[in-house]
Design a protein around this motif. Structure first.
Motif, PDB file in Angstrom:
ATOM      1  N   UNK A  88       0.835  -1.196   0.000  1.00  0.00           N
ATOM      2  CA  UNK A  88       0.000   0.000   0.000  1.00  0.00           C
ATOM      3  C   UNK A  88       0.876   1.255   0.000  1.00  0.00           C
ATOM      4  N   UNK A  89       1.973   1.219   0.738  1.00  0.00           N
ATOM      5  CA  UNK A  89       2.898   2.362   0.760  1.00  0.00           C
ATOM      6  C   UNK A  89       3.495   2.606  -0.621  1.00  0.00           C
ATOM      7  N   UNK A  90       3.889   1.506  -1.302  1.00  0.00           N
ATOM      8  CA  UNK A  90       4.405   1.651  -2.667  1.00  0.00           C
ATOM      9  C   UNK A  90       3.340   2.249  -3.590  1.00  0.00           C
ATOM     10  N   UNK A  91       2.112   1.817  -3.391  1.00  0.00           N
ATOM     11  CA  UNK A  91       1.020   2.324  -4.213  1.00  0.00           C
ATOM     12  C   UNK A  91       0.845   3.832  -4.000  1.00  0.00           C
ATOM     13  N   UNK A  92       0.955   4.288  -2.744  1.00  0.00           N
ATOM     14  CA  UNK A  92       0.755   5.704  -2.446  1.00  0.00           C
ATOM     15  C   UNK A  92       1.851   6.572  -3.065  1.00  0.00           C
ATOM     16  N   UNK A  93       3.019   5.979  -3.303  1.00  0.00           N
ATOM     17  CA  UNK A  93       4.077   6.759  -3.931  1.00  0.00           C
ATOM     18  C   UNK A  93       3.718   7.149  -5.363  1.00  0.00           C
ATOM     19  N   UNK A  94       3.001   6.255  -6.029  1.00  0.00           N
ATOM     20  CA  UNK A  94       2.610   6.551  -7.414  1.00  0.00           C
ATOM     21  C   UNK A  94       1.225   7.188  -7.496  1.00  0.00           C
ATOM     22  N   UNK A  95       0.420   7.026  -6.440  1.00  0.00           N
ATOM     23  CA  UNK A  95      -0.929   7.604  -6.405  1.00  0.00           C
ATOM     24  C   UNK A  95      -1.079   8.420  -5.106  1.00  0.00           C
ATOM     25  N   UNK A  96      -0.518   9.597  -5.041  1.00  0.00           N
ATOM     26  CA  UNK A  96      -0.473  10.361  -3.784  1.00  0.00           C
ATOM     27  C   UNK A  96      -1.816  10.923  -3.331  1.00  0.00           C
ATOM     28  N   UNK A  97      -2.851  10.825  -4.138  1.00  0.00           N
ATOM     29  CA  UNK A  97      -4.138  11.412  -3.739  1.00  0.00           C
ATOM     30  C   UNK A  97      -4.856  10.583  -2.675  1.00  0.00           C
ATOM     31  N   UNK A  98      -4.428   9.316  -2.469  1.00  0.00           N
ATOM     32  CA  UNK A  98      -5.069   8.451  -1.486  1.00  0.00           C
ATOM     33  C   UNK A  98      -4.359   8.551  -0.142  1.00  0.00           C
ATOM     34  N   UNK A  99      -5.099   8.264   0.904  1.00  0.00           N
ATOM     35  CA  UNK A  99      -4.520   8.310   2.255  1.00  0.00           C
ATOM     36  C   UNK A  99      -5.215   7.274   3.144  1.00  0.00           C
TER      37      UNK A  99
END
Length: 575
Positions: free
Chosen positions: A136-147
């Motif tokens: 999930x952390x890797x995903x947030x690096x490419x999709x920063x709009x999610x939290x």
């Protein structure tokens, strides 16, 4: 680094739904405690078994962790004094075996991570929550709009699937649920086709399929984001549970068991059947229908987790339908699972066992009719009805559906062929497993029958009869040999037919009609007295030998006798 760039390390393609059985083989006392040696087996193969050693404190720790289920489990009580006595250890071992039987026979407990780690620590040593967080952390690096708002701990039953409550940064009030899952043993799509199929889920539109906001996959796992529903799933509605509570707490031992109203059963059942029919017509494999995979949106049921079959995850009810060889396609699996779901909606709890021999009173006989067509012994023998056939039954045929939402689910032709091939592979593994279980069941039944007391008595009786028959036949054989020996002996001792050594038959007085030829030539024997009546020989002599003997007697010429010299050694010798 993006989510798509890195797979999970140490991925195990293990079927977590394969049942584990545990048998305490022995116990050993070490210092001030006792260890229990347990043989654990996965599935039906003895080759897939291993030993673990557990103390009573390990059982106690597991039992404390399972208290969240609110089940009354039969763990033997603690004992501080006299706990090393041989009789006490034997009695405790029986109690611990009963405890193991209780947790491995409970469908929900046997699939939970706590029990799996207790019985199979080598296969479940990985912390999947940490792995999920990394992805999930890797995903947030490419999709920063999610939290991430918070992890939704243990809300599902799968060990390798984790959930997180999400939000969009520019829409802080909207809540979404992210699910991350490792790949399963039935993943047969290529990595490219898998990524294409998972991305396609967000474009699917159907009134009875829950909307997917975002989906992506790599070569080892996938994550999907959906809107979070405060109402929860159909199972939450049946059990009156809170969606965010752990799975064990919500569903293991509900405080009140009560089914849904008849109109709800009819409407929800019709909606679910409609979406199954839609997926079957599209050639999209599913096979994961159960009450927790049906999201409630007002009075509308919407299907969840379409990605499960793409990722190769095993079904919640797999340990049930692998027992029946007639359930050998994903379409028939969906119908079988619908039978479980309909039973749960009707009675407020899952069936104790399948097939179901008799059904409790239901709100309508039409409900029982549908259940009998799916999960009765006759249905298991004859096969599942089709979804279209179920829609025509009185329980669902008169339900009016008011939802006018358009359906859209375009699957490219190339991907459709890949899905068809993957579906065939999933069904092939299912059929092979069913065949192995069927053969194992037949072998076990034969061994059980052969080892029963009644069979042992029958075998003893048959052995005695066989022994007597053998003795009788052996006696007869000896008698025949003796008789043949006598017969052959009579023939051997018959008079010679040579004219030089005739042996006459006995007279009535027992004297010979022809005396033996005297040793000295000077005293030849008198001629035979043929006028004396003779008694026939009673010994069995064949006619040829008898004729030869008579001929020899009649043609006897004493002049034909050879002269012999006799050495008489009968006189006493004095040295």
């Amino acid at each position: 680094m993006a989510f798509m760039e890195k797979p999970a390390a140490g991925k195990v393609l293990l079927d977590d739904t394969a049942p584990l059985t545990a048998v305490i083989e022995a116990s050993q006392s070490l210092h001030s405690h006792t260890e229990y040696i347990i043989r654990v087996q996965r599935g039906i193969s003895m080759e897939n078994s291993w030993q673990i050693i557990r103390r009573y404190s390990d059982f106690d720790l597991l039992n404390n962790s399972l208290q969240i289920s609110a089940l009354s489990l039969p763990l033997p009580p603690k004992k501080l004094i006299g706990n090393m006595d041989r009789e006490f250890i034997a009695e405790r071992q029986k109690g611990l075996q009963n405890y193991l039987n209780a947790i491995t026979s409970n469908h929900i407990l046997s699939n939970c991570e706590l029990v799996k780690k207790f019985l199979d620590p080598n296969s479940y040593s990985v912390n999947y929550t940490e792995i999920a967080l990394q992805h999930v952390s890797m995903f947030f690096r490419s999709e920063p709009k999610w939290e991430v708002v918070e992890p939704l701990k243990d809300i599902g039953w799968r060990i390798r699937k984790k959930y997180f409550l999400m939000k969009i940064k520019n829409q802080p009030k909207e809540r979404l649920a992210l699910s991350w899952a490792d790949l399963g043993p039935d993943k047969y799509l290529s990595d490219k086709d898998l990524q294409c199929a998972v991305k396609l889920l967000s474009s699917c539109s159907h009134p009875y399929i829950y909307k997917v906001t975002f989906a992506m996959a790599n070569e080892s796992s996938a994550l999907v984001i959906r809107p979070f529903s405060e109402k929860g799933t159909l199972k939450d509605l049946i059990y009156k549970a809170k969606p965010k509570d752990p799975f064990l707490k919500k569903y293991c031992n509900p405080k009140k068991i009560q089914g849904l109203e008849l109109q709800q059963i009819k409407t929800f059942g019709r909606q679910i059947l409609e979406v199954l029919k839609f997926l079957h017509e599209k050639g999209f494999p599913y096979g994961h229908l159960h009450a927790s995979n049906v999201m409630m949106d007002g009075d509308t049921c919407r299907l969840l987790d379409l990605e499960n079959s793409l990722l190769g995850l095993p079904s919640f009810y797999r340990s049930y339908f692998t027992q029946f060889r007639k359930i050998n396609t994903l379409e028939s699996v969906d119908v079988h699972c619908f039978g479980h779901l309909l039973y749960e909606m009707t009675y407020g709890r899952p069936p104790d066992s399948v097939p179901v021999d008799s059904f409790p009173p239901a709100p309508s006989t039409s409900v029982v009719t549908v259940l009998e067509s799916i999960i009765s012994p006759e249905a298991m023998k004859n096969g599942m009805p089709t979804v279209s056939r179920l829609l025509q039954m009185p329980l669902f045929s008169d339900v009016l559906l008011t939802n006018s939402e358009k359906t859209q689910f375009k699957i490219p032709t190339k991907l459709k062929e890949a899905l068809k091939t993957a579906k065939e592979c999933i069904e092939k593994r299912l059929v092979e497993e069913q065949k192995q279980i069927h053969q194992h069941r037949r072998l076990t039944r034969a061994q059980s029958h052969y080892g029963s007391e009644e069979e042992k008595k029958k075998r003893k009786i048959l052995a005695r009869k066989k022994s007597k028959r053998s003795s009788f036949e052996s006696g007869e054989e000896q008698t025949m040999k003796y008789s043949n020996s006598n017969n052959s002996g009579s023939g051997a001792s018959s008079p010679l037919t040579s004219p030089s050594s005739p042996v006459p038959p006995c007279t009535a007085a027992g004297a010979s009609t022809i005396p033996s030829p005297p040793p000295p030539p000077a005293a030849p024997p008198p001629p035979p007295n043929l006028d004396v009546a003779t008694q026939p020989d009673l010994r069995p002599v064949n006619s040829t030998s008898r004729g030869a003997l008579l001929s020899s007697i009649q043609n006897f010429q004493k002049g034909g006798l050879k002269k012999t010299e006799t050495c008489d050694y009968s006189a006493p010798r004095i040295s």
